[in-house]
Design a protein around this motif. Structure first.
Motif, short mmCIF file in Angstrom:
data_model
loop_
_atom_site.label_atom_id
_atom_site.label_comp_id
_atom_site.label_asym_id
_atom_site.label_seq_id
_atom_site.Cartn_x
_atom_site.Cartn_y
_atom_site.Cartn_z
N SER A 29 0.91 4.20 -2.78
CA SER A 29 0.66 5.59 -2.38
C SER A 29 1.79 6.50 -2.86
CB SER A 29 0.53 5.68 -0.85
OG SER A 29 -0.59 4.95 -0.40
N ARG A 30 3.03 6.05 -2.73
CA ARG A 30 4.16 6.86 -3.18
C ARG A 30 4.11 7.09 -4.68
NH1 ARG A 30 6.93 3.77 0.78
NH2 ARG A 30 7.57 2.27 -0.82
N SER A 69 5.59 0.85 -10.52
CA SER A 69 6.40 0.72 -9.32
C SER A 69 7.70 -0.01 -9.65
CB SER A 69 5.65 -0.05 -8.23
OG SER A 69 6.52 -0.37 -7.15
N LEU A 125 1.45 7.08 -6.64
CA LEU A 125 0.37 8.02 -6.94
C LEU A 125 0.77 9.45 -6.58
CD1 LEU A 125 -2.69 5.94 -5.69
CD2 LEU A 125 -2.09 6.45 -8.06
N ARG A 126 1.41 9.60 -5.42
CA ARG A 126 1.85 10.93 -4.99
C ARG A 126 2.82 11.55 -6.00
NH1 ARG A 126 5.88 10.45 -0.32
NH2 ARG A 126 7.11 9.83 -2.14
N ALA A 162 0.83 -1.20 0.00
CA ALA A 162 0.00 0.00 0.00
C ALA A 162 0.87 1.26 0.00
CB ALA A 162 -0.93 -0.01 1.21
N ASP A 163 1.96 1.23 0.76
CA ASP A 163 2.86 2.38 0.80
C ASP A 163 3.49 2.62 -0.57
OD1 ASP A 163 2.35 2.77 3.46
OD2 ASP A 163 4.18 1.79 4.17
#
Length: 211
Positions: free
Chosen positions: A174-175, A184, A177-178, A170-171
């Motif tokens: 999130s990174r 990834s 998307l940010r 999940a992290d």
């Protein structure tokens, strides 16, 4: 991004970095497995109409490990192919299977099962030493922690930080998307496509051999 939980931990980065540095170097041989005894032969795992069987359920773990190792060692993934496969098929579903994957300078032996408990061990052997992972995939709560690196006549036992594997996934998402990234680095698209291609070939070969 494909959610192979073992690819998002510090442990995976520790293995990748050694292979990227040529420790050990090619030619490489990888052996790894993932399997469990499901018990009763019912439900999705044993239904060919629902993509049941060992290869599609747990075969992706050893295959994704092998693909990541090949990529880190500089092997062109388009050259990585299934060269051997066999398994035990019951009622149209593969319950145990093994395969060999090869490219120039790289060979992987992978096993999976849904009717036999297998270890989560992985071994990477190459020029100048080898790496042993007693637990290559971790569990639902913690990523793996320890690897043994044998080189230059010595053994280095390396401990890395453990994380919750699903939180690490999940992290990473999130990174990405940010930062506006669509991919990834922990599980890049070329590895995902290679895993899917090899799993399809493995499954088709084993099922064809049973008919």
């Amino acid at each position: 991004v494909e959610a192979y939980k073992h690819r998002f931990s510090p442990f995976a980065r520790a293995v990748d970095s050694r292979l990227e540095a040529g420790q050990p170097a090619t030619p490489l041989k990888v052996r790894t497995q993932f399997g469990f005894a499901a018990g009763s032969a019912d439900g999705r795992l044993f239904d060919p109409e629902l993509a049941g069987g060992a290869i599609f359920d747990v075969g992706g773990y050893p295959v994704s490990f092998a693909v990541a190792a090949a990529a880190s060692a500089g092997i062109a993934l388009e050259h990585l192919n299934l060269t051997q496969a066999h398994g035990r098929v019951e009622a149209g579903v593969d319950v145990y299977s093994s395969a060999q994957l090869e490219a120039e300078g790289f060979t992987a032996y992978v096993d999976c099962s849904i009717d036999t408990q297998l270890s989560k061990r992985a071994d990477i052997v190459g020029e100048g030493g080898w790496i042993t992972l007693e637990s290559a995939f971790g569990d639902r709560d913690l990523s793996p922690q320890t690897l043994d690196h044998f080189h230059d006549g010595q053994r280095d036992t390396i401990d890395v930080a453990q994380v919750h594997p699903f939180a690490a996934e999940a992290d990473a998402l999130s990174r990405a998307l940010r930062d506006g990234r669509l991919e990834s680095s922990a599980m890049p698209w070329d590895q995902t496509r290679t895993v899917a291609r090899l799993l399809d070939a493995w499954h088709a070969t084993v099922l064809a051999g049973a008919n």
